[in-house]
Design a protein around this motif. Structure first.
Motif, PDB file in Angstrom:
ATOM      1  N   TYR A 228       0.829  -1.207   0.000  1.00 31.79           N
ATOM      2  CA  TYR A 228       0.000   0.000   0.000  1.00 31.79           C
ATOM      3  C   TYR A 228       0.867   1.261   0.000  1.00 31.79           C
ATOM      4  CZ  TYR A 228      -2.403   3.967   2.031  1.00 31.79           C
ATOM      5  OH  TYR A 228      -2.855   5.235   2.276  1.00 31.79           O
ATOM      6  N   HIS A 229       1.869   1.295   0.855  1.00 31.72           N
ATOM      7  CA  HIS A 229       2.740   2.482   0.931  1.00 31.72           C
ATOM      8  C   HIS A 229       3.376   2.762  -0.428  1.00 31.72           C
ATOM      9  CE1 HIS A 229       2.233   3.267   5.106  1.00 31.72           C
ATOM     10  NE2 HIS A 229       2.868   2.193   5.544  1.00 31.72           N
ATOM     11  N   GLN A 230       3.806   1.710  -1.119  1.00 24.93           N
ATOM     12  CA  GLN A 230       4.436   1.907  -2.426  1.00 24.93           C
ATOM     13  C   GLN A 230       3.412   2.310  -3.483  1.00 24.93           C
ATOM     14  OE1 GLN A 230       7.481  -1.158  -3.553  1.00 24.93           O
ATOM     15  NE2 GLN A 230       6.905  -2.102  -1.603  1.00 24.93           N
ATOM     16  N   SER A 232       0.514   3.757  -3.166  1.00 20.57           N
ATOM     17  CA  SER A 232      -0.077   5.083  -2.946  1.00 20.57           C
ATOM     18  C   SER A 232       0.851   6.214  -3.376  1.00 20.57           C
ATOM     19  CB  SER A 232      -0.470   5.242  -1.477  1.00 20.57           C
ATOM     20  OG  SER A 232       0.662   5.126  -0.636  1.00 20.57           O
ATOM     21  N   ARG A 233       2.084   5.900  -3.687  1.00 14.99           N
ATOM     22  CA  ARG A 233       2.984   6.923  -4.225  1.00 14.99           C
ATOM     23  C   ARG A 233       2.633   7.267  -5.669  1.00 14.99           C
ATOM     24  NH1 ARG A 233       8.757   4.389  -3.516  1.00 14.99           N
ATOM     25  NH2 ARG A 233       9.264   6.204  -4.813  1.00 14.99           N
ATOM     26  N   TYR A 234       1.942   6.364  -6.359  1.00 12.91           N
ATOM     27  CA  TYR A 234       1.675   6.540  -7.785  1.00 12.91           C
ATOM     28  C   TYR A 234       0.202   6.755  -8.104  1.00 12.91           C
ATOM     29  CZ  TYR A 234       6.322   4.428  -7.748  1.00 12.91           C
ATOM     30  OH  TYR A 234       7.631   4.146  -7.475  1.00 12.91           O
ATOM     31  N   ARG A 236      -4.018   7.075  -6.251  1.00 14.36           N
ATOM     32  CA  ARG A 236      -4.787   7.265  -5.029  1.00 14.36           C
ATOM     33  C   ARG A 236      -5.468   5.953  -4.643  1.00 14.36           C
ATOM     34  NH1 ARG A 236      -9.583  11.703  -3.718  1.00 14.36           N
ATOM     35  NH2 ARG A 236     -10.436  10.582  -1.899  1.00 14.36           N
ATOM     36  N   THR A 318       7.563  -4.352 -10.790  1.00 13.31           N
ATOM     37  CA  THR A 318       7.595  -3.251  -9.833  1.00 13.31           C
ATOM     38  C   THR A 318       6.173  -2.829  -9.491  1.00 13.31           C
ATOM     39  OG1 THR A 318       7.620  -1.503 -11.520  1.00 13.31           O
ATOM     40  CG2 THR A 318       9.765  -2.391 -10.819  1.00 13.31           C
ATOM     41  N   ARG A 320       5.314   0.213  -9.302  1.00 11.60           N
ATOM     42  CA  ARG A 320       5.047   1.302 -10.248  1.00 11.60           C
ATOM     43  C   ARG A 320       4.435   0.761 -11.536  1.00 11.60           C
ATOM     44  NH1 ARG A 320       9.565   5.562 -12.735  1.00 11.60           N
ATOM     45  NH2 ARG A 320       8.064   6.948 -13.769  1.00 11.60           N
ATOM     46  N   ALA A 323       0.806   0.102 -10.890  1.00  9.30           N
ATOM     47  CA  ALA A 323       0.039   1.347 -10.881  1.00  9.30           C
ATOM     48  C   ALA A 323      -0.225   1.840 -12.303  1.00  9.30           C
ATOM     49  CB  ALA A 323       0.787   2.406 -10.076  1.00  9.30           C
TER      50      ALA A 323
END
Length: 384
Positions: A228-230, A232-234, A236, A318, A320, A323
């Motif tokens: 989740y932390h990763q 949510s960087r990319y 919402r 990844t 990313r 996302a």
């Protein structure tokens, strides 16, 4: 939990997810890919058909055995988690006759089987029966937690006669949910409790929100929290539950109703173990959102779902890349539809806790009255 970008990453994800089968099967150059994808789909259908033979079917009539000779008494030793619930009438609810359910410990010596919820006896909220076990009485080990959250298994080696869990190789198998093919003989038997799944219209594809996650047990040591932390960087991610915002009032406290507003739902298990696929996945399926799963391997999920019915985080090198894939699907509804078109061929059955479990166990006891053995290597099996 195993956490799983350019156009090459998206293409690689498509290939691993078994998406775009028709596109992949066009042209001789892609015949090998078509063979793999089509083989996975055929494998799922065949496995689902075989699995349905073994799934506890509460509506299937017992044949050729006089009902009066099959009556058994099942003693509920402790109500799971100390929460009392009225015992069901198995005949009225599931057409399972010949079952007498009771939670009265005074009938212990007359009971054909005793169902014991692991968490209660393992944590000291209940004790195993202290009286000698009557000849041919069966003790059933019932547990729906993952091995990571199943303490003190070693105390119970050689104690039980039957296992009842979400694992397909349990003596009594009842998962958190399963699909029933439309038009099959089995579907008619499940009509009363199954939820029909529908392929989405364009309006339902264009849902207003992107990703939701409902979580009650937040731990920074969990792989799902790290994911989740990763993620949510990319993009919402709207978080609800004890660890996030309360469920909206207009959802009526229903996770399914809430998830129905989102295109994707994070169905992230608290630990990775064989067949440990909980209501998180099935709530997303019922709501018509595409589940993004974190749990056992993709191959394990494909034992329960078509390969295109979910997005596995391990499909991406990844977070990313994951996302970017979700954002790409939001921009291209035609590609998103490929994750959902399978729904028109199935209904969903989610067993009710704990009524259906008791009745399923009782039915199994009737079928195994002549079998008496103890479960050895409980710890090794459950952790395998």
């Amino acid at each position: 939990m195993g956490v799983g970008a350019d156009s090459r990453a998206a293409t690689r994800a498509d290939r691993r997810s078994g998406l775009s089968q028709q596109r992949k099967c066009v042209g001789p150059v892609l015949r090998k890919t078509c063979f793999v994808v089509c083989g996975a789909t055929v494998g799922f259908v065949l496995l689902l058909g075989v699995s349905l033979l073994y799934l506890p079917d509460p509506y299937k009539a017992e044949q050729f055995v006089p009902e009066e000779n099959r009556v058994v008494t099942l003693l509920i030793w402790t109500h799971p988690f100390g929460q009392y619930r009225k015992l069901p009438n198995c005949s009225a609810l599931y057409q399972i006759g010949g079952c007498t359910l009771t939670d009265d410990g005074r009938v212990y010596s007359q009971a054909d089987a005793v169902i014991i919820h692991h968490r209660d006896v393992a944590t000291g909220h209940g004790d195993l029966p202290s009286e000698p076990r009557p000849l041919e009485q069966k003790w059933i080990w019932m547990n729906y937690e993952s091995p990571t959250h199943t303490p003190r298994l070693g105390r119970f080696e050689g104690v039980y006669n039957l296992t009842m869990t979400y694992r397909a190789d349990s003596d009594i198998f009842l998962p958190y949910g399963y699909l029933v093919p439309r038009g099959s003989r089995t579907e008619g038997l499940h009509d009363r409790f199954a939820h029909s799944l529908r392929s989405p219209s364009l309006r339902r594809l264009l849902r207003p929100r992107l990703v939701a996650w409902v979580i009650s047990n937040w731990s920074e040591s969990h792989a799902r929290v790290a994911l989740y932390h990763q993620l949510s960087r990319y993009i919402r991610v709207d978080v609800f539950g004890r660890a996030g915002r309360p469920l909206p009032e207009d959802s009526g406290g229903s996770v399914v109703r809430l998830v129905g507003r989102y295109q994707f739902y994070l169905a992230l298990e608290n630990s990775q173990h064989t067949d440990y696929i909980t209501e998180k996945l099935w709530n997303a399926v019922r709501a018509g959102a595409v589940p993004v799963v974190l749990g056992p391997s993709r191959q394990n999920y494909e034992r329960f779902l078509p390969p295109e019915a979910f997005i596995h985080v391990d499909d991406f090198p990844t977070v990313r890349g994951l996302a970017r894939y979700l954002l790409m699907l939001r921009r291209h509804p035609a590609r998103l539809r490929r994750h959902l078109d399978w729904r028109g061929s199935y209904s969903l059955h989610q067993p009710a806790f704990w009524a259906e479990h008791y009745c399923t166990a009782c039915r199994a006891v009737r079928k195994t009255r002549d079998r008496t053995y103890s479960v050895q290597d409980l710890t090794r099996w459950f952790h395998s």
